[in-house]
Design a protein around this motif. Structure first.
Motif, mmCIF file in Angstrom:
data_model
loop_
_atom_site.group_PDB
_atom_site.id
_atom_site.type_symbol
_atom_site.label_atom_id
_atom_site.label_comp_id
_atom_site.label_asym_id
_atom_site.label_seq_id
_atom_site.Cartn_x
_atom_site.Cartn_y
_atom_site.Cartn_z
ATOM 1 N N GLY A 48 0.976 -1.104 -0.036
ATOM 2 C CA GLY A 48 -0.015 0.055 -0.030
ATOM 3 C C GLY A 48 0.667 1.330 -0.054
ATOM 4 O O GLY A 48 0.629 2.228 -0.678
ATOM 5 N N ARG A 49 1.951 1.198 0.756
ATOM 6 C CA ARG A 49 2.680 2.498 0.868
ATOM 7 C C ARG A 49 3.565 2.763 -0.314
ATOM 8 O O ARG A 49 3.870 3.845 -0.633
ATOM 9 N N VAL A 76 2.487 5.645 6.566
ATOM 10 C CA VAL A 76 2.018 6.594 5.637
ATOM 11 C C VAL A 76 3.180 7.872 5.845
ATOM 12 O O VAL A 76 3.485 8.129 4.617
ATOM 13 N N ASP A 145 -6.748 7.449 2.108
ATOM 14 C CA ASP A 145 -6.285 6.264 2.605
ATOM 15 C C ASP A 145 -7.308 5.411 3.184
ATOM 16 O O ASP A 145 -8.052 5.116 4.138
ATOM 17 N N ALA A 147 -6.828 1.821 3.269
ATOM 18 C CA ALA A 147 -6.193 0.688 3.860
ATOM 19 C C ALA A 147 -7.095 -0.058 4.838
ATOM 20 O O ALA A 147 -7.183 -1.252 4.937
ATOM 21 N N HIS A 148 -7.691 0.597 5.704
ATOM 22 C CA HIS A 148 -8.621 -0.075 6.798
ATOM 23 C C HIS A 148 -9.974 0.186 6.182
ATOM 24 O O HIS A 148 -10.842 -0.905 6.415
ATOM 25 N N LYS A 174 -5.129 -7.275 6.496
ATOM 26 C CA LYS A 174 -6.359 -6.173 6.060
ATOM 27 C C LYS A 174 -7.729 -6.945 5.857
ATOM 28 O O LYS A 174 -7.582 -8.118 5.963
HETATM 29 C C1 LIG Z 1 -1.767 -1.181 6.336
HETATM 30 C C2 LIG Z 1 -1.880 0.557 6.238
HETATM 31 C C3 LIG Z 1 -1.486 0.897 5.135
HETATM 32 C C4 LIG Z 1 -0.409 0.340 3.934
HETATM 33 O O1 LIG Z 1 0.141 -0.586 4.267
HETATM 34 P P1 LIG Z 1 1.044 -1.605 3.594
HETATM 35 O O2 LIG Z 1 1.708 -2.380 4.510
HETATM 36 O O3 LIG Z 1 2.333 -0.500 2.811
HETATM 37 O O4 LIG Z 1 0.396 -2.147 2.501
HETATM 38 C C5 LIG Z 1 -1.572 2.374 5.030
HETATM 39 N N1 LIG Z 1 -2.516 3.149 5.812
HETATM 40 C C6 LIG Z 1 -3.168 2.355 6.989
HETATM 41 C C7 LIG Z 1 -3.746 3.180 7.825
HETATM 42 C C8 LIG Z 1 -2.689 0.969 7.271
HETATM 43 O O5 LIG Z 1 -3.138 0.598 8.126
#
Ligand SMILES: *Cc1c(COP(=O)(O)O)cnc(C)c1O
Length: 399
Positions: A48-49, A76, A145, A147-148, A174
């Protein structure tokens, strides 16, 4: 022991993973994800990052200030710094965990380039507030974002639809997973092309070795998180010998994983595509389990339960309480692992002490005073009720 987080991995995912003859796996995953997210374009990444990193590069954010929550995952700001921009932190509201948009307005300067809007723990951001902000500052990018949250929000008004782009994390903890992996979605064609160009410039292709190691990881995780074994894994975790594998950041350094610029493997993409079909059922389950917690834990004194906002996707069910340590210990002795996420306040971390922070430190008091309950597919209705029984018992609540 029931683990607090667990991916829903079945034979289907394993079969998909080893279907190495399949062509264009990454593109197929992107198409499935674009459809699921109701966006025109989806672009896959190894994390994600990495998605956020490329997004910021594609948006020309080098040298700019990027506003992000003070209470979020530390990866982040790491991605913001790695992309050559400066994170500016904004505190949370008192009534929920999300960033306070009144403070966001205070944090805006001439040099603000983008804002990361996070629906933390799956609780949708205030959509109308963000729309008003965008009208006032049309030149500042809004990045969701997700991701959650993934597609939290009401039908037709999901958080990922709002703003200029959204990114998602797809690791094993996730809502849905592609083993590791991340995704970016956009509607705008020009931006899409810029992101794709950035990706092909920054990322190198993945090797067969990377696929094999991801497969071994998938199998190990499926075994380790099995209820029958997890008690032993948890014991090992508590002794600290697993720190090398489970501790994912060091306070004093801003870094990214060593392979953050190596493309997502086709093997991971195939697992992700299978998971796209499960997304709905996973979120329904999370909502059902959460509603049991909300209904039954309502009488506990000193508990502040998560907001019951419509469209909440409950990536985590997080209670504010001063009693978390006791409860975690008690439940662990009875076969249930609870957690304490997020257990840090980024502006207090060594690497970010010098960055700007707006707000009085509302979120500073949460680390150590939050409790997460399991909501994943492995946690049944019966488990949820047992967890409630135990919590009501140890907190001496009348029921
Ligand atoms: C997990 C997460 C990400 C991205 O995570 P990666 O491990 O890079 O895939 C980004 N923002 C939040 C709030 C997260 O919990």
């Amino acid at each position: 022991m029931l683990s607090r987080l667990k991916a829903w991995i079945e034979l289907r995912e394993i079969v998909a993973a080893i279907s190495f003859w399949e062509k264009d796996s990454v593109r197929q995953f992107e198409q499935a994800f674009a459809k699921l997210s109701k966006q025109e374009y989806a672009i896959a990444f190894p994390y994600g990052r990495t998605g956020l990193f490329c997004l910021l590069k594609a948006m020309g954010q080098e040298g700019k200030e990027v506003i992000c929550p003070a209470y979020t995952c530390v990866v982040v700001p790491h991605a913001i710094v790695t992309a050559g921009a400066e994170p500016v932190f904004v505190d949370s509201k008192t009534d929920d965990f999300n960033m306070d948009w009144n403070l966001v307005e205070q944090a805006v300067t001439e040099n603000t380039g983008a804002i990361i809007a996070t629906s933390i723990f799956g609780q949708p951001v205030d959509i109308s507030r963000i729309k008003l902000f965008k009208e006032k500052y049309p030149d500042i990018y809004i990045i969701q974002d997700c991701a959650h949250s993934f597609f939290a929000g009401l039908e037709g008004c999901e958080v990922n639809q709002l703003g200029d782009a959204a990114f998602y994390g797809l690791n094993i903890s996730k809502i849905m997973t592609s083993i590791f992996g991340g995704m970016v979605t956009v509607n705008n064609e020009t931006l899409y092309e810029r992101i794709e160009n950035t990706r092909s410039k920054c990322l190198s292709s993945s090797s067969v070795m990377k696929s094999i190691s991801r497969f071994i990881y998938l199998i190990s995780v499926s075994i380790a998180f099995n209820r029958a074994f997890y008690r032993w894994i948890n014991k090992l975790e508590n002794t600290g010998v697993l720190n090398r594998f489970v501790k994912y950041f060091d306070e004093s350094v801003i870094d990214m994983p060593s392979d953050y610029k190596v493309h997502l493997t086709p093997l991971e993409a195939r697992v992700g595509r299978v998971q796209c079909n499960k997304y709905k059922s996973i979120v329904e389950h999370r909502r059902e389990i959460s509603s049991i917690y909300t209904r039954r834990l309502f009488p506990v004194k000193g508990f502040e339960l998560p907001a019951d906002t419509p469209g909440h996707t409950y990536s985590h069910y997080v209670i504010k309480t001063k009693d978390s340590k006791n409860i975690i210990k008690y439940l662990s002795n009875h076969g249930y692992q609870l957690g304490e996420l997020i257990d840090y306040y980024i502006p207090d971390m060594k690497s970010y002490k010098k960055n700007k922070i707006y707000g009085a430190g509302v979120a500073r008091k949460w680390p150590g005073n939050v409790l997460n309950l399991p909501v994943h597919k492995g946690c049944t209705i019966k488990d949820a009720n047992v967890i409630c029984d135990k919590i009501l018992k140890i907190t001496h609540s009348n029921y």
